[in-house]
Design an enzyme around this catalytic site. Structure first.
Site, PDB file in Angstrom:
ATOM      1  CG  HIS A   8       0.926 -27.698  -6.417  1.00 33.38           C
ATOM      2  ND1 HIS A   8       0.882 -27.224  -5.125  1.00 33.38           N
ATOM      3  CD2 HIS A   8       0.612 -26.641  -7.214  1.00 33.38           C
ATOM      4  CE1 HIS A   8       0.564 -25.935  -5.150  1.00 33.38           C
ATOM      5  NE2 HIS A   8       0.394 -25.563  -6.396  1.00 33.38           N
TER       6      HIS A   8
ATOM      7  CG  ASP B 291       2.684 -23.050  -7.471  1.00 24.81           C
ATOM      8  OD1 ASP B 291       3.574 -22.675  -8.264  1.00 24.81           O
ATOM      9  OD2 ASP B 291       1.485 -23.057  -7.764  1.00 24.81           O
TER      10      ASP B 291
END
Length: 978
Positions: free
Chosen positions: A69, A193
Site C-alpha cells: 500500500h 485505507d
C-alpha cells in the site's frame, strides 16, 4: 495508516453505506435490506479470470495476497516516496519496491502480486527499458501481476466530489488500457485505507464495471457483528434511483484491515521471525509455525461462509526487498500444503489475487445479507471548476488550444495534480505540512499550463490578443489589475450547459465606474465601501451563455471617492431589523446583530433561524465563549451597506472570526461569507470552529447529507440501521462528510445549507444543524503522521448558502444551486489594449459552445480532449427518482446531440462504461443472484446518432469522433442559447 481527516473527526467519518430516505417529497425511499445468494448466475462469463490458480474444491483454500500500500503523499511527498529519500522520516522507496517485485515474480512462476497506485506505477514504467517493459507485459498477461482499483490514487471517499473521483479513476485506468490492453484492466476495486466508505463511491465503481470491492476500514462494532453472523461478504445496493443491478456491487470486508496476520510479516519493516526449515538449526520453527497458521485459518474461517478465505500479505510500502517476503511465503505454502498428505489437513494455501479470490466467491453457494448502511470511518471546489474550464476550452478549440500566441499549454499537468489531490491523505488534510505544500506546488504548476491554454483559446474565440490576467486571490479581495487600472475588460467563462446570471465582485480603487455588457449597453453597478482593511469592490451582474463567455468593459468615471450609501437596515418589530429583496426577508436582532428569522415571501414560508459560531475543544467539549458572547453589537455595526444590487450585514464575533450576511437582488438564498483564523491557542487548547443553525423544526433525530455531491442520504442521530449502536463518541460519532449540502426538515419546510468545500456536519439536537469550518490542533493523533494540525498563520474564508423551501420544491433549489457553485464562472481580466488575433479575425465579445442550452435536469459532466479528433463526453441526469414534484425534473430526459456544439460536429459516437475503458455494449460483470430471484440486467439502449435518453441519476459516457469547424472562428452573429 490512518489519521485526522480535516473536519471528518467522526467515528463514522465517511458516512456512506447510509440508507436513503425521504420526507414527503424529499429524497427517495429507504433502500431495503438486500439478501443475496452468492451464486454464479446463468451466463456469468469468466473473462479476465482464466489465469487464476487452481483451487481444491473440497478443502479450505487460503488465498494469500502479496501487496503493497503506497500512499501518494503522507509523511513524505510523492517524489520523496518514489525515490526513497528522507528515510529518516519514513523508510519507503516505491521505485525499489517495483524493481524488487518484478525480479521476484520472474524468479518463480507460482508467485503473484497486486499493485494499485498508477501515480507511482506510470512513473516507474516510463523509466524502464524495453526489455523490462516486455517482461512486465508478460507478467500481466499471465495474471501474476494484477492491478486492483487502477486509479491514479486510492481516493478518499468522504471529502471527494464524484466528478473528481471519476476523473482520477479515468486517468489511471486509461493508462492501464493504453499500456496493457484488456489484460491490465482491473476487475476489483481495492479501497483498503480510506477512513470509511460512501454509498456513491460504490455506485460509481459499479458503473465503472468493477465486479466487486474489498474494504479495509469499517466500523469496529459493525465488523464484530458481521464476523459473528458470517456476513463479511455482501452485495451493496448503492443507488435508490438506478435500476438494479446497475449500482449493485459485491463488497467484501478484509479480515485484518490490510495487514498480514500477526507473526507472519516478513518485510524489512517487520520484526517477525523468518521461516527456518532446516531441522538441524536450533532456530528451526516450522512445526509451531504450521500449527499456528492452521489454527489461524480455522479461526478466520468461522467468520466467512465459503471454503475460501483471504490473508493480505503486505502493508505500507512493503516489498522493497521482495525476496524476503516471497522466500518465506514459498516455504509457508510448501509446509502447510505438505500437511495434507502427512496428517490429512484440509487446508490448501495458494498465491492469489483479489480478482481470483472474488471469482471463487462468485462460484460458491451461500446466502449473504447486505444492507445499505454505514461503515466507520484541501482544496475547495474552486480548483476543480478551473480544471473543468481548462478541459472544456481545450475540447472546444481543438488543437488550436495547445499552441498559440501565448505559448504551449494543456490540461494534462493539472489533471494529474488534481488526481493526486484526491488521495485519501491529500484532500482530507491528513498529510504533513511539507507534503501539503508539495500538493499546492503541483496544482500551481498545472494551473500555469492551463492559463496558457486559456489565453490561447480566449484570443482565438474573441478574435483579439490581450494580456489576460487571472486573479487567484479574488476571494480575499486582491486583484492587481482591477485595483490599479482605470479601464479594463472582464471576460467571464461559464462551464455550465445553460445560461448563468452571476454577480461579479472585483476589488478596485476608490471612485465610480461604468460597466458595459457585450452589446455596449450600460449595466447597473455599485462600489462597496472600504471596510475592515479590505479595498472597495465593484459589483455588477453578468449574464453568460451556456458553455461560453461574455466580455464586459469597465471604466472609471469619477476617480474621487464616491459618497457611500450606508442606510440603516429596514426597521421591524422592536429590537430587530431586516434585509430583503423580492424573494427573501432576513431578520436580525438589534441587540446581538445575529440572524433570527428567514422568510420566503412568494412561498409564504417563515422560519425562526438563529445562526452563530462556536468553538469546540479538540477533545469534544463545546464552549459557548468567546464567540457567541463576543457577537455582533450595534456599536460594531451601527449601519450596514445597502445598494440596489446587494444588502449586507457585517458581523464580528471575535478578533479572529467575522461574517458578512449578503442578499443580492433576485437571489433566492442568503449568502454567509465567513472569515476564521488564525485560531488562537495561547490557552493551550486546540479548537474546532463550527457554524450552527438552530430552528424550531421538529426533525425527530433525522438530518440529510449528500454523498460525494450526488445522491442524498438520510442520517439518524445515535443510530445505525444494522446493529444496536453503543455510542462512545456523541459528537464525532454523529458527524458526516458534507461535500455540497446538508439539510433538516419537518416534512413541510426544509432548511438547506450549501458549502463551497467539503466540511464535517451534523445535527446534534433536533432542529439544529452545524458545519465545522476550521480547526487548529495541538496534539498529534498518534496514527503515524508525527505532527499536529497546527498551521500557525492559517486563516480561511468561505461561504455557506442558506435556502428555505417547501419540501416539494427544495430539490430543484439545492440541486441547481449546488451545480452553479461547484462549477462557478471563471473570471479573466485584460487591460483592454487588444490587437487582432490575425488580420481577418472578427472581434467577438460573446460566445457559446452550444447551439442550444441543455435542460435544467441535465448536467454536462465532462467535455475533454481524448485524442486526435476525439473528445470524451459525459452527460448526467442530476435529479434522483421521485425527488422533484414541482417542475417534473425527476423525469427521464431525451436529448438531441445533432448539431449541439457550435465549434465541432460529432461524426461518430461510441458509448462506453463510466471510465471509458470498455465499450458499454461489450462490457460484462459477474452476476450475483438475490434470493428473491435473478435481477434482469437492464438492456443497453440502442445508440441513436442524434438522440439519447437519461434516466434519473444516470450518467452516460461517450467517446466522440469530431470534426472542428473552421468557419466558427469568423462567425459574426452566432446564436446564444438561453
Amino acid at each position: 495508516m490512518t489519521g485526522n481527516s480535516g473536519a471528518m473527526t467522526s467515528g463514522v467519518r465517511a458516512g456512506g453505506w447510509g440508507h436513503a430516505g425521504r420526507a414527503v417529497q424529499g429524497p427517495p425511499p429507504p433502500l431495503p435490506f438486500l439478501f443475496v445468494v452468492l451464486v454464479a448466475a446463468p451466463g456469468t462469463r469468466a473473462e479476465g479470470y482464466q489465469t487464476c490458480p487452481t483451487v481444491q474444491p473440497n478443502m479450505l483454500n487460503v488465498h494469500l495476497l502479496p501487496h503493497t500500500h503506497d500512499d501518494v503523499g503522507w509523511v513524505k511527498t510523492v517524489g520523496q516516496y518514489y525515490y526513497g529519500v528522507y528515510n529518516n522520516l519514513q523508510h519507503a522507496g516505491v521505485q525499489y519496491i517495483l524493481d524488487s517485485v518484478i525480479s521476484a515474480l520472474r524468479a518463480e512462476p507460482s508467485r503473484r502480486f497486486v499493485y494499485v497506485e498508477m501515480a507511482f506505477f506510470s512513473r516507474w514504467w516510463h523509466q524502464q527499458t524495453n526489455a523490462t517493459q516486455q517482461a512486465v507485459r508478460e507478467l500481466v498477461r499471465q495474471g501474476r501481476l494484477e492491478f486492483a482499483n487502477g486509479g491514479w490514487v486510492m481516493n478518499d471517499e468522504a471529502a471527494t466530489h464524484y466528478g473528481a473521483i471519476v476523473d482520477q479513476m479515468t486517468l489511471g485506468l486509461r493508462f492501464l488500457q493504453d499500456t496493457f490492453g484488456d489484460d491490465g484492466r482491473p476487475r476489483v476495486a481495492w479501497h483498503i485505507d480510506p477512513f470509511g466508505h460512501s454509498r456513491e463511491q460504490a455506485s460509481l465503481f459499479a458503473q465503472m464495471s468493477f465486479d466487486g470491492i474489498f474494504l479495509g476500514c469499517v466500523d469496529y462494532q459493525d465488523k464484530e457483528l458481521r464476523e459473528k453472523k458470517q456476513e463479511m461478504e455482501l452485495v451493496w445496493r448503492a443507488s435508490a434511483s438506478l435500476q438494479p443491478p446497475t449500482a449493485d456491487l459485491f463488497t467484501g470486508v478484509l479480515p485484518n484491515v490490510y495487514d498480514p496476520p500477526r507473526y507472519l510479516c516478513w518485510d524489512r519493516l517487520c520484526d517477525d521471525k523468518p521461516v527456518v526449515d532446516d531441522p538441524s538449526s536450533p532456530e528451526h520453527n516450522t512445526k509451531g509455525l504450521v500449527d499456528y497458521f492452521l489454527n489461524l485459518a480455522a479461526t478466520q474461517h468461522q467468520s466467512y461462509r465459503t471454503n475460501h478465505i483471504v490473508m493480505t500479505m503486505g502493508s505500507d510500502f512493503h516489498y522493497e526487498n521482495a525476496d524476503m517476503w516471497f522466500k518465506n511465503l514459498d516455504k509457508l505454502i510448501r509446509l502447510v500444503n505438505a500437511q495434507q498428505q502427512a496428517k490429512g489437513s484440509r487446508v490448501h494455501v495458494l498465491y492469489s489475487t483479489p480478482a481470483c479470490y472474488l471469482w471463487e466467491l462468485n462460484k460458491a453457494n451461500l446466502t449473504c445479507s447486505g444492507p445499505a448502511t454505514s461503515p466507520a470511518g484541501r482544496p475547495s471546489s474552486a480548483m476543480r471548476g478551473s480544471q473543468e474550464v481548462c478541459k472544456q476550452l481545450e475540447a472546444l478549440a481543438g488543437p488550436a488550444a495547445n499552441v498559440g500566441p501565448y505559448g504551449s499549454g494543456d490540461s494534462a499537468l493539472l489533471e494529474e495534480a488534481m488526481a493526486v489531490l484526491q488521495h485519501h491523505d491529500a484532500i482530507t488534510g491528513t498529510s504533513r505540512q511539507l507534503v501539503a505544500e508539495d500538493y499546492a506546488r503541483r496544482l500551481a504548476a498545472g494551473w500555469g499550463r492551463c492559463k496558457v491554454l486559456l489565453s490561447n483559446v480566449l484570443a482565438r474565440l474573441s478574435g483579439s490578443q490581450e494580456a489576460f490576467s487571472i486573479c487567484p486571490e479574488l476571494n480575499i479581495s486582491v486583484c492587481p489589475l482591477s485595483q490599479t487600472s482605470a479601464r479594463f475588460q472582464v471576460a467571464i467563462y461559464n462551464p455550465l450547459a445553460r445560461k448563468v446570471d452571476r454577480m461579479v465582485r472585483l476589488p478596485v480603487s476608490a471612485g465610480a465606474f461604468l460597466v458595459k455588457d457585450p452589446s455596449g449597453h450600460a449595466v447597473p453597478s455599485d462600489v462597496s465601501p472600504f471596510r475592515d482593511c479590505h479595498p472597495p469592490e465593484l459589483l455588477f451582474s453578468a449574464s453568460v451563455p451556456a458553455l461560453g463567455f461574455s466580455i464586459y468593459s469597465v471604466a472609471q468615471v469619477f476617480p474621487e471617492k464616491p459618497k457611500v450609501h450606508r442606510a440603516r437596515p429596514s426597521p421591524e418589530k422592536s429590537g430587530s431589523f431586516v434585509i430583503h429583496n423580492e424573494f427573501i426577508r432576513a431578520m436580525f436582532s438589534h441587540e446581538t446583530g445575529l440572524l433570527t428569522q428567514i422568510e420566503v415571501t412568494d412561498q409564504k414560508l417563515m422560519l425562526p433561524v438563529n445562526q452563530t459560531f462556536f468553538w469546540v475543544h479538540s477533545r469534544g467539549h463545546l464552549h459557548t465563549s468567546p464567540l457567541p458572547k463576543a457577537g455582533l453589537s450595534p456599536a460594531l455595526c451601527p449601519v450596514c451597506p445597502q445598494t440596489p444590487l446587494v444588502q449586507e450585514v457585517h458581523q464580528n464575533f471575535s478578533a479572529w472570526c467575522s461574517q458578512v450576511v449578503r442578499l443580492y437582488c433576485g437571489q433566492r438564498h442568503l449568502e454567509l461569507e465567513w472569515t476564521v483564523g488564525p485560531i488562537p491557542v495561547d490557552d493551550k487548547w486546540g479548537k474546532e470552529v463550527i457554524s450552527r443553525f438552530d430552528t424550531p423544526l421538529d426533525t425527530k433525530g433525522y438530518f440529510y447529507t449528500d454523498s460525494n455531491g450526488r445522491e442524498i442520504l438520510k442520517r439518524r442521530r445515535n443510530y445505525r440501521p444494522t446493529w444496536n449502536l453503543t455510542q462512545t463518541e456523541p459528537v464525532a460519532g454523529n458527524y458526516y462528510p458534507v461535500n455540497t449540502r446538508i439539510y433538516i426538515t419537518d416534512g413541510k419546510k426544509q432548511l438547506t445549507v450549501l458549502t463551497d468545500r467539503c466540511q464535517g456536519g451534523s445535527s446534534l439536537q433536533d432542529g439544529s444543524l452545524e458545519l465545522m469550518v476550521h480547526r487548529r490542533l495541538l496534539k498529534d493523533d498518534r496514527r503515524g503522521l508525527g505532527e499536529p494540525l497546527l498551521e500557525k498563520k492559517s486563516w480561511v474564508r468561505g461561504r455557506h448558502l442558506v435556502l428555505l423551501d417547501a419540501v416539494g420544491k427544495a430539490a430543484a433549489g439545492h440541486r441547481l444551486l449546488a451545480e452553479k457553485e461547484a462549477l462557478a464562472p471563471q473570471v479573466v481580466l485584460a487591460p483592454g489594449r487588444a490587437t487582432r488575433y490575425h488580420p481577418g479575425a472578427t472581434l467577438r465579445k460573446q460566445f457559446s459552445g452550444l447551439r442550444r442550452a441543455l435542460p435544467p435536469s441535465v448536467h454536462l459532466l465532462t467535455l475533454a480532449h481524448w485524442g486526435p479528433d476525439k473528445l470524451l463526453l459525459r452527460l448526467e441526469h442530476q435529479f434522483a427518482r421521485g425527488e422533484d414534484s414541482g417542475r417534473n425534473l425527476s423525469s427521464p430526459v431525451t436529448l438531441d446531440l445533432l448539431n449541439l456544439f457550435s465549434t465541432f460536429t460529432i461524426t461518430h459516437l461510441q458509448e462506453t462504461t463510466l471510465v471509458a475503458n470498455q465499450s458499454r455494449a461489450s462490457a460484462s460483470r459477474l452476476k450475483w443472484t438475490p434470493n428473491t430471484g435473478p435481477v434482469p440486467l437492464p438492456s443497453v439502449p440502442p445508440l441513436d446518432s442524434t438522440t439519447i435518453t437519461l434516466q434519473p441519476m444516470e450518467i452516460r459516457t461517450f467517446v466522440a469522433s469530431v470534426q472542428w469547424k473552421e468557419d466558427v472562428w469568423v462567425l459574426r452573429n452566432a446564436p446564444f442559447p438561453a
